[in-house]
Design a protein around this motif. Sequence first.
Motif, PDB file in Angstrom:
ATOM      1  N   CYS A 105       0.803  -1.228   0.000  1.00 25.09           N
ATOM      2  CA  CYS A 105       0.000   0.000   0.000  1.00 25.09           C
ATOM      3  C   CYS A 105       0.831   1.270   0.000  1.00 25.09           C
ATOM      4  O   CYS A 105       0.272   2.364  -0.005  1.00 25.09           O
ATOM      5  CB  CYS A 105      -0.993   0.004   1.159  1.00 25.09           C
ATOM      6  SG  CYS A 105      -0.313  -0.497   2.706  1.00 25.09           S
ATOM      7  N   CYS A 106       2.169   1.157  -0.037  1.00 24.02           N
ATOM      8  CA  CYS A 106       3.030   2.343  -0.052  1.00 24.02           C
ATOM      9  C   CYS A 106       3.657   2.483  -1.450  1.00 24.02           C
ATOM     10  O   CYS A 106       4.524   1.709  -1.833  1.00 24.02           O
ATOM     11  CB  CYS A 106       4.125   2.192   1.004  1.00 24.02           C
ATOM     12  SG  CYS A 106       5.406   3.456   0.870  1.00 24.02           S
ATOM     13  N   PRO A 107       3.236   3.483  -2.247  1.00 22.84           N
ATOM     14  CA  PRO A 107       3.720   3.577  -3.628  1.00 22.84           C
ATOM     15  C   PRO A 107       5.204   3.924  -3.736  1.00 22.84           C
ATOM     16  O   PRO A 107       5.848   3.572  -4.736  1.00 22.84           O
ATOM     17  CB  PRO A 107       2.848   4.670  -4.248  1.00 22.84           C
ATOM     18  CG  PRO A 107       2.322   5.458  -3.094  1.00 22.84           C
ATOM     19  CD  PRO A 107       2.223   4.509  -1.938  1.00 22.84           C
ATOM     20  N   ALA A 108       5.763   4.616  -2.743  1.00 21.30           N
ATOM     21  CA  ALA A 108       7.205   4.912  -2.791  1.00 21.30           C
ATOM     22  C   ALA A 108       7.978   3.604  -2.665  1.00 21.30           C
ATOM     23  O   ALA A 108       8.985   3.376  -3.348  1.00 21.30           O
ATOM     24  CB  ALA A 108       7.579   5.882  -1.673  1.00 21.30           C
ATOM     25  N   PRO A 160      -1.477  11.716   3.101  1.00 20.20           N
ATOM     26  CA  PRO A 160      -0.329  12.246   3.836  1.00 20.20           C
ATOM     27  C   PRO A 160       0.949  12.188   2.991  1.00 20.20           C
ATOM     28  O   PRO A 160       2.048  12.344   3.509  1.00 20.20           O
ATOM     29  CB  PRO A 160      -0.209  11.269   5.008  1.00 20.20           C
ATOM     30  CG  PRO A 160      -0.708   9.975   4.441  1.00 20.20           C
ATOM     31  CD  PRO A 160      -1.801  10.346   3.479  1.00 20.20           C
ATOM     32  N   CYS A 161       0.796  11.968   1.698  1.00 16.50           N
ATOM     33  CA  CYS A 161       1.818  11.359   0.867  1.00 16.50           C
ATOM     34  C   CYS A 161       1.984  12.123  -0.443  1.00 16.50           C
ATOM     35  O   CYS A 161       0.982  12.471  -1.082  1.00 16.50           O
ATOM     36  CB  CYS A 161       1.307   9.951   0.557  1.00 16.50           C
ATOM     37  SG  CYS A 161       2.387   8.948  -0.418  1.00 16.50           S
ATOM     38  N   LYS A 164       1.633   9.308  -3.656  1.00 16.15           N
ATOM     39  CA  LYS A 164       0.299   8.902  -4.140  1.00 16.15           C
ATOM     40  C   LYS A 164      -0.088   9.668  -5.403  1.00 16.15           C
ATOM     41  O   LYS A 164      -0.932   9.217  -6.173  1.00 16.15           O
ATOM     42  CB  LYS A 164      -0.756   9.124  -3.061  1.00 16.15           C
ATOM     43  CG  LYS A 164      -0.549   8.324  -1.787  1.00 16.15           C
ATOM     44  CD  LYS A 164      -1.155   6.948  -1.848  1.00 16.15           C
ATOM     45  CE  LYS A 164      -0.956   6.203  -0.538  1.00 16.15           C
ATOM     46  NZ  LYS A 164      -1.226   4.790  -0.645  1.00 16.15           N
ATOM     47  N   MET A 304       6.956   0.330   4.832  1.00 14.53           N
ATOM     48  CA  MET A 304       6.533   1.711   4.579  1.00 14.53           C
ATOM     49  C   MET A 304       7.792   2.564   4.392  1.00 14.53           C
ATOM     50  O   MET A 304       8.766   2.406   5.124  1.00 14.53           O
ATOM     51  CB  MET A 304       5.728   2.263   5.765  1.00 14.53           C
ATOM     52  CG  MET A 304       4.411   1.556   5.983  1.00 14.53           C
ATOM     53  SD  MET A 304       3.225   1.998   4.696  1.00 14.53           S
ATOM     54  CE  MET A 304       1.909   0.876   5.114  1.00 14.53           C
ATOM     55  N   ALA A 305       7.738   3.476   3.443  1.00 10.67           N
ATOM     56  CA  ALA A 305       8.934   4.266   3.136  1.00 10.67           C
ATOM     57  C   ALA A 305       9.228   5.328   4.193  1.00 10.67           C
ATOM     58  O   ALA A 305      10.383   5.638   4.466  1.00 10.67           O
ATOM     59  CB  ALA A 305       8.767   4.935   1.765  1.00 10.67           C
ATOM     60  N   CYS A 306       8.185   5.907   4.772  1.00 16.64           N
ATOM     61  CA  CYS A 306       8.394   7.098   5.616  1.00 16.64           C
ATOM     62  C   CYS A 306       8.619   6.731   7.085  1.00 16.64           C
ATOM     63  O   CYS A 306       8.136   5.700   7.550  1.00 16.64           O
ATOM     64  CB  CYS A 306       7.177   8.015   5.506  1.00 16.64           C
ATOM     65  SG  CYS A 306       6.997   8.706   3.862  1.00 16.64           S
ATOM     66  N   GLY A 309       5.812   5.403   9.310  1.00 15.71           N
ATOM     67  CA  GLY A 309       4.691   5.093   8.404  1.00 15.71           C
ATOM     68  C   GLY A 309       4.059   6.377   7.888  1.00 15.71           C
ATOM     69  O   GLY A 309       4.684   7.455   7.911  1.00 15.71           O
ATOM     70  N   CYS A 310       2.803   6.300   7.456  1.00 11.80           N
ATOM     71  CA  CYS A 310       2.162   7.447   6.786  1.00 11.80           C
ATOM     72  C   CYS A 310       1.988   8.657   7.712  1.00 11.80           C
ATOM     73  O   CYS A 310       1.891   9.784   7.229  1.00 11.80           O
ATOM     74  CB  CYS A 310       0.806   7.033   6.233  1.00 11.80           C
ATOM     75  SG  CYS A 310       0.920   5.769   4.962  1.00 11.80           S
ATOM     76  N   GLY A 313       4.496  10.994   6.770  1.00  6.41           N
ATOM     77  CA  GLY A 313       4.576  11.105   5.309  1.00  6.41           C
ATOM     78  C   GLY A 313       4.999  12.478   4.816  1.00  6.41           C
ATOM     79  O   GLY A 313       4.870  13.487   5.517  1.00  6.41           O
TER      80      GLY A 313
END
Length: 381
Positions: A105-108, A160-161, A164, A304-306, A309-310, A313
Amino acid sequence: QCIAVCPTGALTELDQVDKVWKALNDPNQFVVVQTAPAVRVALGEGFGLEPGTIVTGKMVAALRRLGFDRVFDTDFAADLTIMEEATELVHRIKHGGRLPLLTSCCPAWVKFFEHQFPDLLDIPSTCKSPHEMLGVLIKSYYAKTLGIDPKTITVVSVMPCVAKKYEAARPELSQGAETADVDIVITTRELARMIREASIHFDHLKDQEFDHPLGESTGASVIFGATGGVLEAALRTAYEVLTGETLEKVEFEALRGMDGIKEAVIPIAERDYRIAVIHGLGNARTVLERIQAGETNYDVIEIMACPGGCIGGGGQPYHHGNMDIISARAGAIYCEDRSKPLRKSHENPAIIGLYKDYLGEPYGERAHQLLHTCYTARKKI
Ligand code: SF4
């Protein structure tokens, strides 16, 4: 156009506020907005409130005041993601599919593995991210319910991203459909700016509720916003599906907190599930290289990239790496979870109704067609 630097270092932010105003002022467009779990615990910072202040009701009221025709909750689709992802995991385990399953679910993170680990494209879950799932449902199920041509619907996601924005344009997501699942993505910061531009006194607003049925959610969906939340939510459902028993203690503390790599072994139905939760792409690279080398035996990994998490973000009010701010937002997320009457995704009555009336079985044919995607091997950079 305003350009800001993404904390993942991979993307720049594209300002799309003007596009939203244009859609809202177009009498021929039915404009639907959805908001991600992490937005409601950070938006208040844009109006001088303390980090971790929950402003869900004021946010919904502000969105109605801005002129959106429907205000839906991405949390609804987070519950749906759990139904699909937990079923996908059980399916892989039962049918000898490749493990570990990686969350998607994390596009990054998705973009990162497409470039850096193209040999592992068969292990991420094929689930679209929650806002994409909700977008496609608004343009199919909901459009049909209202008798509206999907081409006249504009779906706006408040996220938050910054990644996205890129994700919404991925051709892998709409797969030949006439319109994209999501038309415009704005960040938490951009929404705060729109509210100010409209001269709305945010802190004076009375709380309002999301529209139904795509605004109903459980506590499991809220915790998607914090690192570890996706797998904690998935475990709440997987446990009850696999054992047929009620899960009394729904908090999985081992998956919470700000360690970059967290590991846990959770016994369910006479099998130990080996789980990892990762935030930060450096940590993800470390674990993926171990998977490539055959050195791990995880069943499922959340990435998750950040940071945090979000809630941490790149589209949130700036936190400049201050972990106290991120922890305050996480605390608010868990508080919101505890306040919900239902805390397991499979208990969401609107989700149960959606499968009964429209989707059929979780991970079934129509669910696959609408809610799943594919990945593309890209040049290593
Ligand atoms: Fe976006 Fe960061 Fe959340 Fe990934 S972790 S979906 S990049 S906000």
